[in-house]
Design an enzyme around this catalytic site. Sequence first.
Site, short mmCIF file in Angstrom:
data_model
loop_
_atom_site.label_atom_id
_atom_site.label_comp_id
_atom_site.label_asym_id
_atom_site.label_seq_id
_atom_site.Cartn_x
_atom_site.Cartn_y
_atom_site.Cartn_z
CB SER A 107 0.76 23.47 41.50
OG SER A 107 1.42 24.04 42.60
CE LYS B 215 -3.20 37.94 36.09
NZ LYS B 215 -1.93 37.44 36.63
CB SER C 232 -23.22 23.99 29.74
OG SER C 232 -23.90 23.07 30.56
CB SER D 251 -5.15 38.25 31.32
OG SER D 251 -6.35 37.85 30.71
CG LEU E 236 -14.26 25.33 25.58
CD1 LEU E 236 -15.69 24.91 25.85
CD2 LEU E 236 -14.18 26.19 24.31
NE ARG F 215 -13.46 34.27 25.40
CZ ARG F 215 -14.65 34.81 25.14
NH1 ARG F 215 -14.96 35.20 23.91
NH2 ARG F 215 -15.53 34.98 26.11
CE LYS G 224 -5.54 28.84 36.57
NZ LYS G 224 -4.94 28.11 35.49
CE1 TYR H 236 -6.60 36.30 36.78
CE2 TYR H 236 -8.19 36.90 35.08
CZ TYR H 236 -6.96 36.39 35.45
OH TYR H 236 -6.09 35.99 34.47
C1 UD1 Z 1 -11.59 33.12 31.19
C2 UD1 Z 1 -11.80 34.31 32.05
C3 UD1 Z 1 -10.66 35.28 31.81
C4 UD1 Z 1 -9.35 34.60 32.16
C5 UD1 Z 1 -9.21 33.32 31.37
C6 UD1 Z 1 -8.02 32.56 31.89
C7 UD1 Z 1 -14.22 34.49 32.40
C8 UD1 Z 1 -15.46 35.26 32.05
N1 UD1 Z 1 -13.10 34.89 31.78
O1 UD1 Z 1 -11.57 33.55 29.83
O2 UD1 Z 1 -10.81 36.44 32.58
O3 UD1 Z 1 -8.28 35.45 31.87
O4 UD1 Z 1 -10.36 32.50 31.52
O5 UD1 Z 1 -7.87 31.37 31.22
O6 UD1 Z 1 -14.24 33.57 33.18
N2 UD1 Z 1 -17.36 27.98 27.56
C9 UD1 Z 1 -18.46 27.17 27.41
N3 UD1 Z 1 -18.68 26.18 28.33
C10 UD1 Z 1 -17.84 25.97 29.39
C11 UD1 Z 1 -16.71 26.80 29.54
C12 UD1 Z 1 -16.50 27.80 28.61
O7 UD1 Z 1 -19.24 27.33 26.46
O8 UD1 Z 1 -18.11 25.07 30.20
C13 UD1 Z 1 -17.10 29.03 26.58
C14 UD1 Z 1 -17.12 30.44 27.18
O9 UD1 Z 1 -18.40 30.98 27.13
C15 UD1 Z 1 -16.13 31.16 26.24
C16 UD1 Z 1 -15.15 30.07 25.80
O10 UD1 Z 1 -15.81 28.84 26.07
O11 UD1 Z 1 -16.80 31.62 25.11
C17 UD1 Z 1 -13.84 30.11 26.56
O12 UD1 Z 1 -14.14 30.15 27.96
P1 UD1 Z 1 -12.99 30.08 29.06
O13 UD1 Z 1 -12.11 28.93 28.80
O14 UD1 Z 1 -13.65 30.18 30.39
O15 UD1 Z 1 -12.09 31.37 28.76
P2 UD1 Z 1 -12.51 32.93 28.75
O16 UD1 Z 1 -13.91 33.14 29.12
O17 UD1 Z 1 -12.08 33.49 27.44
#
Ligand code: UD1
Length: 340
Positions: A37, A155, A218, A126, A202, A233, A86, A151
């Site tokens: 931060s 938690k 991706s 989480s 994401l 999600r 995290k 990680y």
């Molecule tokens: C992730 C962590 C989780 C953590 C949370 C905190 C993993 C496996 N899990 O959750 O432990 O508590 O972040 O915020 O890292 N996606 C894409 N392309 C990308 C990025 C993500 O398709 O470039 C998809 C992922 O497959 C998923 C969704 O987007 O289905 C959300 O992904 P993300 O934001 O990384 O969150 P989590 O995986 O739910």
Amino acid sequence: MDKILVTGGLGFIGSHTVVELQNEGYEVVIIDDLSNSSENVLDGITAITGKTPIFEKLDLKDRPKVESFFAKHNDIKGVIHFAASKAVGESVQEPLLYYENNISTLIYILKELKKLPSAAFIFSSSCTVYGQADELPITENAPVKQAESPYGNTKQIGEEIISDTCKVTPSLKAIALRYFNPVGSHESAKIGELPIGVPQNLVPFITQTAIGIREQLSVFGDDYPTPDGTCIRDYIHVVDLAKAHVVALNRLLQNKNKANYETFNLGTGKGSSVLEVVKAFEKVSGEKLNYKIVGRREGDIISAYADTTKANNELGWKTELTLDDAMRSAWKWEQKVRKG
Ligand code: UD1
């Protein structure tokens, strides 16, 4: 008004929570080690609320410094503990770093809180503690599954440490808040999410792609057993999430809690697929997003969204903002950051 310590208060969720605490009249002290931060976040908080919180740059692993901090601020009534590492992938590579950062710091804070005549403690947990739950939506009674990563384990262990401590410490009351997927930023675009390096999550990846920092998003897998094949999600607006912290804190300070240690899911109750998030972004931004479907990401669960009944009924809190609101604010923030 009561003085509240917010650890990690300059981070993404921490800074939004500081804003809501100050809006409610709380006096806020922030501890942050600035590892993920920046001190500039204080300016954003001040611009939104008209008040500058007290800030101490401090590494919570430094136990003597933590002790002298609490000796100095012996009128603290509550702590909201965000400070933690995290990144899931990094935790697999560096488990000891994660156990030290996330567990030793928790223990040091709880040891200080035990010394106070009374204390309220809110812990950032989480939905990762549930893993792939057998039943959706996920209630707080869903079993905690074997953690997928160090990680996630921090938690789970963190929750157990707090629960065990509360059992034998009547002066300590605690709530663990199990977040689903926090996204978006304050509508003013004065604070927001600032991932260092390549975003793993994401939404920042989407906004960085749209602004031209990343070439392409991706999408990790479209062959999951979901309506469009992509993972589902529960994306919760960070401002709704921040407000839930204030509500949880009030509950403890006003002795409305039903047990010394409680857990609540914080989500919207609605699941959205990766492609639905992309579409929401395209709709509110008017930008076409460059994305392609690639293979699955290891460790991803298929679907997770919250049963919000307990939080709605017990806390009297519910989300007010939508996924569109979150994507609009995330985009506004990204544009502001890149201009700056
Ligand atoms: C992730 C962590 C989780 C953590 C949370 C905190 C993993 C496996 N899990 O959750 O432990 O508590 O972040 O915020 O890292 N996606 C894409 N392309 C990308 C990025 C993500 O398709 O470039 C998809 C992922 O497959 C998923 C969704 O987007 O289905 C959300 O992904 P993300 O934001 O990384 O969150 P989590 O995986 O739910």
